[in-house]
Write an enzyme that holds these catalytic residues in place. Structure first.
Site, PDB file in Angstrom:
ATOM      1  N   ARG A   1       0.832  -1.196   0.000  1.00 33.97           N
ATOM      2  CA  ARG A   1       0.000   0.000   0.000  1.00 33.97           C
ATOM      3  C   ARG A   1       0.867   1.245   0.000  1.00 33.97           C
ATOM      4  O   ARG A   1       2.063   1.190   0.260  1.00 33.97           O
ATOM      5  CB  ARG A   1      -0.932   0.015   1.225  1.00 33.97           C
ATOM      6  CG  ARG A   1      -0.184  -0.010   2.553  1.00 33.97           C
ATOM      7  CD  ARG A   1      -1.148  -0.164   3.732  1.00 33.97           C
ATOM      8  NE  ARG A   1      -2.011   0.977   3.860  1.00 33.97           N
ATOM      9  CZ  ARG A   1      -1.687   2.101   4.498  1.00 33.97           C
ATOM     10  NH1 ARG A   1      -0.484   2.225   5.032  1.00 33.97           N
ATOM     11  NH2 ARG A   1      -2.536   3.097   4.586  1.00 33.97           N
ATOM     12  N   LEU A   2       0.215   2.356  -0.313  1.00 31.00           N
ATOM     13  CA  LEU A   2       0.791   3.684  -0.148  1.00 31.00           C
ATOM     14  C   LEU A   2      -0.195   4.491   0.683  1.00 31.00           C
ATOM     15  O   LEU A   2      -1.414   4.380   0.493  1.00 31.00           O
ATOM     16  CB  LEU A   2       1.000   4.355  -1.506  1.00 31.00           C
ATOM     17  CG  LEU A   2       2.374   4.274  -2.159  1.00 31.00           C
ATOM     18  CD1 LEU A   2       2.347   4.959  -3.517  1.00 31.00           C
ATOM     19  CD2 LEU A   2       3.460   4.879  -1.292  1.00 31.00           C
ATOM     20  N   ASP A   3       0.320   5.325   1.580  1.00 27.79           N
ATOM     21  CA  ASP A   3      -0.569   6.128   2.405  1.00 27.79           C
ATOM     22  C   ASP A   3      -1.425   7.060   1.548  1.00 27.79           C
ATOM     23  O   ASP A   3      -1.077   7.404   0.423  1.00 27.79           O
ATOM     24  CB  ASP A   3       0.249   6.958   3.401  1.00 27.79           C
ATOM     25  CG  ASP A   3       0.907   6.094   4.459  1.00 27.79           C
ATOM     26  OD1 ASP A   3       0.358   5.028   4.771  1.00 27.79           O
ATOM     27  OD2 ASP A   3       1.977   6.477   4.960  1.00 27.79           O
ATOM     28  N   PHE A   4      -2.542   7.480   2.117  1.00 28.40           N
ATOM     29  CA  PHE A   4      -3.482   8.372   1.455  1.00 28.40           C
ATOM     30  C   PHE A   4      -2.790   9.626   0.939  1.00 28.40           C
ATOM     31  O   PHE A   4      -3.082  10.112  -0.162  1.00 28.40           O
ATOM     32  CB  PHE A   4      -4.596   8.732   2.456  1.00 28.40           C
ATOM     33  CG  PHE A   4      -5.680   9.608   1.911  1.00 28.40           C
ATOM     34  CD1 PHE A   4      -6.579   9.136   0.967  1.00 28.40           C
ATOM     35  CD2 PHE A   4      -5.821  10.911   2.361  1.00 28.40           C
ATOM     36  CE1 PHE A   4      -7.594   9.950   0.469  1.00 28.40           C
ATOM     37  CE2 PHE A   4      -6.835  11.727   1.878  1.00 28.40           C
ATOM     38  CZ  PHE A   4      -7.721  11.244   0.927  1.00 28.40           C
TER      39      PHE A   4
ATOM     40  N   SER B   1       0.451   9.968   0.244  1.00 27.88           N
ATOM     41  CA  SER B   1       1.679   9.677  -0.496  1.00 27.88           C
ATOM     42  C   SER B   1       1.347   9.398  -1.958  1.00 27.88           C
ATOM     43  O   SER B   1       0.209   9.051  -2.294  1.00 27.88           O
ATOM     44  CB  SER B   1       2.413   8.483   0.111  1.00 27.88           C
ATOM     45  OG  SER B   1       2.805   8.754   1.440  1.00 27.88           O
TER      46      SER B   1
END
Length: 235
Positions: free
Chosen positions: A40-43, A45
Site C-alpha cells: 500500500r501507499l498512504d493516502f 503519499s
C-alpha cells in the site's frame, strides 16, 4: 504467466477500490478484473503501486520476508544536512525500534508533475529533495525517519519497488507487464523417504509351532471366568 500493473497512485487517494467515506479510490483510475494491490501507499503519499490478480505474486512482492527495496523521492522542509544524511544511512532508533541502514542521497527536484494541490511556497519557502531507499515496511516509516533527523517530509513519492520503476507515468496512469513467475515452493514433488536398512547378521524371528498360539487363544476364550464378587457362607 502473471500480469502485473504498475500504477502511479495520485496524492490523496486510497490504495483500495472501495471506501465508505467517499474518498478517492483506485477504482477511479484503473479497471482490471480481480486485481489487488501488492502492499500500500498512504493516502497522502504518491507514486508507484503494484497490482496483480496473482495472489502468490502479490505475496512475494509485499511480504516483509522478501525485503523488496523501496526507493522514495522526498521533499523536505529545510535544506537537509550531511549529518542528517549520514544518520539515515547508519540507521536511527524510532519508537518501534532501530531502522536498518538505508541508502540516502541529496537530489535535484525530480522531473515529475506538480502535486495537486501544490505545496504552499509561503508556508515552506526552503525545501530540499532526498532519495531514500529502505528495505522495511513500517507504518509511515519514511516520514518518521526524516522527522527524527530534523527535516519533516512535505511530499513523498515512491519511485521504485525492487526492479520496477515509476518511470514516466503521470499521476493516475498505469502500464501492464507480463511475468513468467517461478513455481511456488509447495509445488515441488516430495522426496521419497528411504526404507530403514536391516542390520547385518540379524537373526530371523523364531516361528511358533503351527497352531499353538491359536489353540491357546481359543482355550482361554472358552474357559469360564471366575466371578470377582465375594460370596457369603453356605447355609
Amino acid at each position: 504467466m502473471s500480469t502485473l500493473y504498475l500504477l502511479h497512485k495520485p496524492y490523496r487517494m486510497l490504495s483500495q477500490f472501495t471506501d465508505s467515506q467517499g474518498r478517492a479510490t483506485l477504482a477511479e483510475v484503473i479497471r482490471a478484473p480481480g486485481v489487488y494491490a501488492a502492499g500500500r501507499l498512504d493516502f497522502d503519499s504518491e507514486g508507484l503501486l503494484l497490482l496483480s490478480d496473482d495472489g502468490a505474486l502479490i505475496h512475494r512482492i509485499a511480504h516483509p520476508q522478501h525485503k523488496q527495496p523501496k526507493t522514495y523521492w522526498v521533499q523536505l522542509e529545510g535544506h537537509i544536512t550531511d549529518e542528517a544524511i549520514r544518520a539515515l544511512k547508519a540507521g536511527i532508533t524510532l519508537k518501534d525500534g532501530p531502522t536498518l541502514p538505508a541508502k540516502a542521497r541529496r537530489i535535484a527536484p525530480p522531473a515529475i508533475a506538480e502535486r495537486d494541490p501544490p505545496i504552499d511556497p509561503k508556508r515552506h519557502p526552503l525545501t530540499s529533495w532526498l532519495e531514500l531507499t529502505i528495505s522495511e515496511g513500517r507504518n509511515r516509516q519514511v516520514r518518521r525517519m526524516t522527522a527524527h533527523v530534523g527535516f519533516p517530509t512535505l511530499r513523498l513519492i515512491r519511485a521504485a519497488i525492487g526492479p520496477w520503476q515509476l518511470g514516466d507515468l503521470a499521476p493516475g496512469e498505469w502500464r501492464k507487464e507480463t511475468l513468467h513467475a517461478p513455481r511456488p515452493d509447495n509445488a515441488k514433488q516430495p522426496r521419497a523417504v528411504p526404507k530403514k536398512a536391516k542390520p547385518k547378521n540379524a537373526k530371523p524371528k523364531s516361528a511358533s509351532p503351527k497352531g499353538s498360539g491359536t489353540n491357546k487363544a481359543r482355550a482361554a476364550k472358552a474357559a469360564p471366568k471366575r466371578s470377582t464378587k465375594s460370596r457369603g457362607p453356605k447355609k
